[in-house]
Scaffold this motif. Sequence first.
Motif, mmCIF file in Angstrom:
data_model
loop_
_atom_site.group_PDB
_atom_site.id
_atom_site.type_symbol
_atom_site.label_atom_id
_atom_site.label_comp_id
_atom_site.label_asym_id
_atom_site.label_seq_id
_atom_site.Cartn_x
_atom_site.Cartn_y
_atom_site.Cartn_z
ATOM 1 N N VAL A 140 0.726 -1.363 -0.148
ATOM 2 C CA VAL A 140 -0.029 -0.012 0.065
ATOM 3 C C VAL A 140 1.059 1.265 -0.141
ATOM 4 C CG1 VAL A 140 -1.697 1.344 1.346
ATOM 5 C CG2 VAL A 140 -1.854 -1.256 1.206
ATOM 6 N N MET A 141 2.023 1.214 0.902
ATOM 7 C CA MET A 141 2.961 2.197 0.861
ATOM 8 C C MET A 141 3.477 2.593 -0.437
ATOM 9 S SD MET A 141 4.472 1.632 4.617
ATOM 10 C CE MET A 141 5.628 3.013 4.650
ATOM 11 N N MET A 142 3.731 1.393 -1.242
ATOM 12 C CA MET A 142 4.828 1.637 -2.463
ATOM 13 C C MET A 142 3.523 2.232 -3.442
ATOM 14 S SD MET A 142 6.330 -1.901 -3.112
ATOM 15 C CE MET A 142 7.166 -3.036 -1.910
ATOM 16 N N ARG A 143 2.512 1.991 -3.354
ATOM 17 C CA ARG A 143 1.557 2.454 -4.255
ATOM 18 C C ARG A 143 1.184 3.957 -4.085
ATOM 19 N NH1 ARG A 143 -1.453 -1.325 -7.168
ATOM 20 N NH2 ARG A 143 -1.159 -3.619 -6.619
ATOM 21 N N GLN A 144 1.328 4.276 -2.850
ATOM 22 C CA GLN A 144 1.162 5.884 -2.435
ATOM 23 C C GLN A 144 2.187 6.721 -3.099
ATOM 24 O OE1 GLN A 144 0.417 5.458 2.021
ATOM 25 N NE2 GLN A 144 -1.760 5.511 1.570
ATOM 26 N N LYS A 145 3.380 6.057 -2.686
ATOM 27 C CA LYS A 145 4.590 6.691 -3.147
ATOM 28 C C LYS A 145 4.790 6.912 -4.573
ATOM 29 C CE LYS A 145 6.868 7.555 0.796
ATOM 30 N NZ LYS A 145 7.326 8.811 1.196
ATOM 31 N N LEU A 146 4.343 5.979 -5.241
ATOM 32 C CA LEU A 146 4.339 5.912 -6.714
ATOM 33 C C LEU A 146 3.340 7.312 -7.440
ATOM 34 C CD1 LEU A 146 4.423 2.253 -7.467
ATOM 35 C CD2 LEU A 146 6.212 3.973 -8.283
ATOM 36 N N GLN A 147 1.973 6.960 -6.745
ATOM 37 C CA GLN A 147 1.011 8.180 -7.075
ATOM 38 C C GLN A 147 1.410 9.441 -6.889
ATOM 39 O OE1 GLN A 147 -2.431 6.666 -5.005
ATOM 40 N NE2 GLN A 147 -3.352 5.438 -6.722
ATOM 41 N N ALA A 148 2.108 9.689 -5.588
ATOM 42 C CA ALA A 148 2.667 10.964 -5.348
ATOM 43 C C ALA A 148 3.824 11.436 -6.234
ATOM 44 C CB ALA A 148 3.052 10.819 -3.914
ATOM 45 N N ALA A 149 4.345 10.574 -6.884
ATOM 46 C CA ALA A 149 5.481 10.723 -7.771
ATOM 47 C C ALA A 149 4.954 10.967 -9.283
ATOM 48 C CB ALA A 149 6.507 9.736 -7.683
ATOM 49 N N GLY A 150 3.526 10.898 -9.420
ATOM 50 C CA GLY A 150 3.010 10.568 -10.600
ATOM 51 C C GLY A 150 3.116 9.472 -11.419
ATOM 52 N N VAL A 151 3.274 8.442 -10.904
ATOM 53 C CA VAL A 151 3.327 7.278 -11.387
ATOM 54 C C VAL A 151 2.095 6.393 -11.216
ATOM 55 C CG1 VAL A 151 4.636 5.138 -11.758
ATOM 56 C CG2 VAL A 151 5.743 7.275 -11.280
ATOM 57 N N ASP A 152 1.327 6.036 -12.152
ATOM 58 C CA ASP A 152 0.018 5.237 -11.894
ATOM 59 C C ASP A 152 0.402 3.637 -11.509
ATOM 60 O OD1 ASP A 152 -2.350 3.675 -11.977
ATOM 61 O OD2 ASP A 152 -3.104 4.745 -13.758
ATOM 62 N N PRO A 153 0.300 3.482 -10.261
ATOM 63 C CA PRO A 153 0.863 1.924 -9.978
ATOM 64 C C PRO A 153 -0.118 0.860 -10.670
ATOM 65 C CG PRO A 153 -0.630 2.819 -8.212
ATOM 66 C CD PRO A 153 -0.303 4.049 -8.971
ATOM 67 N N ALA A 154 -1.184 1.042 -11.274
ATOM 68 C CA ALA A 154 -1.986 0.297 -11.956
ATOM 69 C C ALA A 154 -1.709 -0.084 -13.307
ATOM 70 C CB ALA A 154 -3.321 0.506 -11.977
ATOM 71 N N LYS A 155 -0.706 0.806 -14.017
ATOM 72 C CA LYS A 155 -0.557 1.067 -15.494
ATOM 73 C C LYS A 155 0.961 1.153 -15.733
ATOM 74 C CE LYS A 155 -4.933 3.107 -16.489
ATOM 75 N NZ LYS A 155 -5.780 4.103 -17.181
ATOM 76 N N ASP A 156 1.616 1.915 -14.793
ATOM 77 C CA ASP A 156 2.975 2.509 -15.205
ATOM 78 C C ASP A 156 4.019 1.412 -14.673
ATOM 79 O OD1 ASP A 156 1.893 4.847 -16.705
ATOM 80 O OD2 ASP A 156 1.996 5.887 -14.826
ATOM 81 N N VAL A 157 3.896 0.721 -13.962
ATOM 82 C CA VAL A 157 4.622 -0.454 -13.211
ATOM 83 C C VAL A 157 4.047 -1.641 -13.170
ATOM 84 C CG1 VAL A 157 5.872 1.424 -11.690
ATOM 85 C CG2 VAL A 157 4.035 -0.001 -10.763
ATOM 86 N N THR A 158 4.893 -2.727 -13.201
ATOM 87 C CA THR A 158 4.615 -3.989 -13.062
ATOM 88 C C THR A 158 4.947 -4.604 -11.640
ATOM 89 O OG1 THR A 158 4.962 -4.516 -15.507
ATOM 90 C CG2 THR A 158 4.703 -6.216 -13.956
#
Length: 314
Positions: A140-158
């Motif tokens: 959950v924390m990873m997803r939050q960090k990615l979102q805050a950096a403008g990275v969509d955790p559902a689309k932009d990373v695997t």
Amino acid sequence: MFSYPATLFRALVVALTTGLAGGAYAADQMRVHVSPPLSIESAPYWLADELGYYKEEGIDYKSMPMATSVGVTATVAGEVEATQILGLSLRGAVQGIDMKIVMVFNRSPTFSFAARQAGTWAELKGKKIGATAITTSSTVMMRQKLQAAGVDPAKDVTFFYLGAPSSIYEALNAGTIDGGYVVVPNEFEAEKRGMKLLPYAEGVRILVGGVAVRGKFAAENPELLKRFLRATYRGLRTFHTDRAKTIPVMAKVMKIDVGLAEKVYDRWRGALSEDGHEDEAFMEAALNYEFGATVPQKAREAFDFSIVKSFKDK
């Protein structure tokens, strides 16, 4: 706040309704799910074991290393008596699973995020990331960090859900993932290998390690649970008050040299709770992190620190 898929919790309910959950508990046996590799998050357990506190309480302690979701499921099924994992146990309780959190080890996370090349969360776009499971607090924390950096955790990373932190670190070393969740002492090893530790868990108040048991187990075995918690509490207090006694045990259990054990201890000592429970302000912050402003009543009912509180000053 994130929503959690119900798949895992349906599996837990199935476990409870099959023959796995049946059978009597061994009177003095405590099989405890711990997340491999053994780290600071499980320190009260391994100190109590190595220093003989469980034996003094007449308890046959057995450490049961398993991946996060597997170990929690085993606890719900009655295949082990307790689990180290609190976040997933709490979410299970909210879904109606019979789980009680009876002791807290961490006042803050003791894990990090290591990246092979990326120096920022934004640079992880298009990369492969290792995590333990989809519903764990670290993910959950990873997803939050990615979102805050403008990275969509559902689309932009695997995401690759590899279960145990040790498996994530092995994948990092092999280069099959570009970044992932790591625990001590792997974070120090990652730095030596030239990996970068990204800002991740600083200042976060979440439930990580501790003792979670089935409510039925607690109700049917109150004296066993009290003896187990008393020994575990002694392990926690030893960690805080006796560096000289803790360091050699840490080196043995984590399979690291004494010098590295000293670094690990000094870096993370303040992350552990001093008395096995936290005040209302901490608990409210942790619950808000998990569930947002509206905390389910079942989440509040999942905690019972009455036994641990009785040990203070004794």
